[in-house]
Design an enzyme around this catalytic site. Structure first.
Site, PDB file in Angstrom:
ATOM      1  CG  HIS A 129      -1.710   1.282   1.380  1.00 52.56           C
ATOM      2  ND1 HIS A 129      -1.650   2.084   2.496  1.00 52.56           N
ATOM      3  CD2 HIS A 129      -2.589   1.865   0.531  1.00 52.56           C
ATOM      4  CE1 HIS A 129      -2.462   3.118   2.329  1.00 52.56           C
ATOM      5  NE2 HIS A 129      -3.042   3.009   1.144  1.00 52.56           N
ATOM      6  CB  SER A 130       0.623   4.293   0.304  1.00 57.82           C
ATOM      7  OG  SER A 130       0.868   5.666   0.191  1.00 57.82           O
ATOM      8  CE1 TYR A 131       9.028   4.518   2.046  1.00 62.56           C
ATOM      9  CE2 TYR A 131       8.000   2.958   3.567  1.00 62.56           C
ATOM     10  CZ  TYR A 131       9.140   3.550   3.028  1.00 62.56           C
ATOM     11  OH  TYR A 131      10.382   3.167   3.478  1.00 62.56           O
TER      12      TYR A 131
ATOM     13  N   GLY B 131       4.866   0.368  -1.608  1.00 59.40           N
ATOM     14  CA  GLY B 131       5.226  -0.077  -2.950  1.00 59.40           C
ATOM     15  C   GLY B 131       6.715   0.010  -3.203  1.00 59.40           C
TER      16      GLY B 131
ATOM     17  CG  HIS C  34      -4.021   6.786  -0.242  1.00 58.99           C
ATOM     18  ND1 HIS C  34      -3.561   6.167  -1.388  1.00 58.99           N
ATOM     19  CD2 HIS C  34      -2.940   6.871   0.585  1.00 58.99           C
ATOM     20  CE1 HIS C  34      -2.275   5.907  -1.265  1.00 58.99           C
ATOM     21  NE2 HIS C  34      -1.871   6.307  -0.079  1.00 58.99           N
TER      22      HIS C  34
END
Length: 246
Positions: free
Chosen positions: A79-81, A83, A222
């Site tokens: 998720h998000s960072y 990645g 998000h």
């Protein structure tokens, strides 16, 4: 547990393993083992917060989970960072990953940092916040509404859990992401995404033009694992089989 692939869920920036709390019951009810590691210096590991923690620390955290839990044939979710962490770790883990899933997650090129991806304006704003409110080395917390959450109870809960994060983790370039980018994967876009428009457009186009990539959209913020956990869990269960196998 049942011969079904294990899930490894990697949280985003300033979050922790706690972020997946509402999703894991659905995956476990479907018979899967689930791991939700917290990266060094965050969540319940906030007492380890240090300027020395970089992206390489977090990559090592994830590789360690695979090594010490003896994980094979796993569904690896970012998720998000997270990645950036997952794409970096795939250089060592790709042969042990059955399916890669990006939930509104960054996918840097080799040599890129997260701040390279968010664009100069957001990068400059984050660096300014680090300078003014993070003692020059950590990213301070934001109100959970920044991630698109709207329910007051959700916002209040997330605000009790988020923690600062070393700025170095956002500044550090990923040495290589070649194996992640060469893999088949599922990209799950949140309808109220916080990814840069350019990155979203790239993922949509890449998935549309490839038979080995899958694009899904889930209604939610998000922080979709908080406000739409059941819908996200359904897409994660679908993604346990990579697109090439479908």
């Amino acid at each position: 547990m049942s011969g079904k692939p294990p899930f490894v869920l990697v949280h985003g920036g300033r979050h922790g393993g706690w972020a997946w709390r509402r999703v894991t019951p659905y995956l476990r009810q479907a018979g899967h083992d689930v791991h939700t590691p917290t990266l060094t210096g965050l969540g319940e590991r906030a007492h380890l917060l240090s300027p020395a923690i970089g992206l390489d620390t977090h990559i090592a955290d994830l590789v360690g989970v695979f090594d010490y839990e003896d994980l094979e044939d796993a569904v690896l979710v970012a998720h998000s960072y997270g990645g950036a962490v997952v794409c970096g770790a795939m250089e060592q883990l790709a042969d042990r990953v059955r399916s890669l899933v990006l939930v509104d997650a960054h996918m840097p090129k080799s040599g890129q940092s997260v701040l390279d991806l968010v664009g100069p304006e957001r990068a400059a704003a984050m660096r300014q916040r680090v300078k003014e409110h993070g003692d020059g080395w950590f990213v301070p917390v934001s109100d959970a509404s920044w991630w698109g959450l709207t329910d007051p109870d959700d916002i209040a809960w997330v605000n009790t859990k988020i923690t600062p994060q070393p700025a170095k983790t956002y500044e550090d370039a990923v040495p290589s992401t070649e194996r992640a980018r060469a893999s088949s994967y599922t990209f799950i876009e949140c309808s109220r995404s916080r990814l840069p428009a350019e990155e979203l457009a790239w993922q949509r186009a890449r998935c549309e033009n490839s038979p080995t990539l899958r694009h899904r959209v889930v209604e939610g913020s998000h922080d979709v694992m908080v406000d739409s956990p059941e819908a996200l869990a359904k897409l994660l269960l679908e993604a346990q089989d990579p697109p090439a196998a479908g």
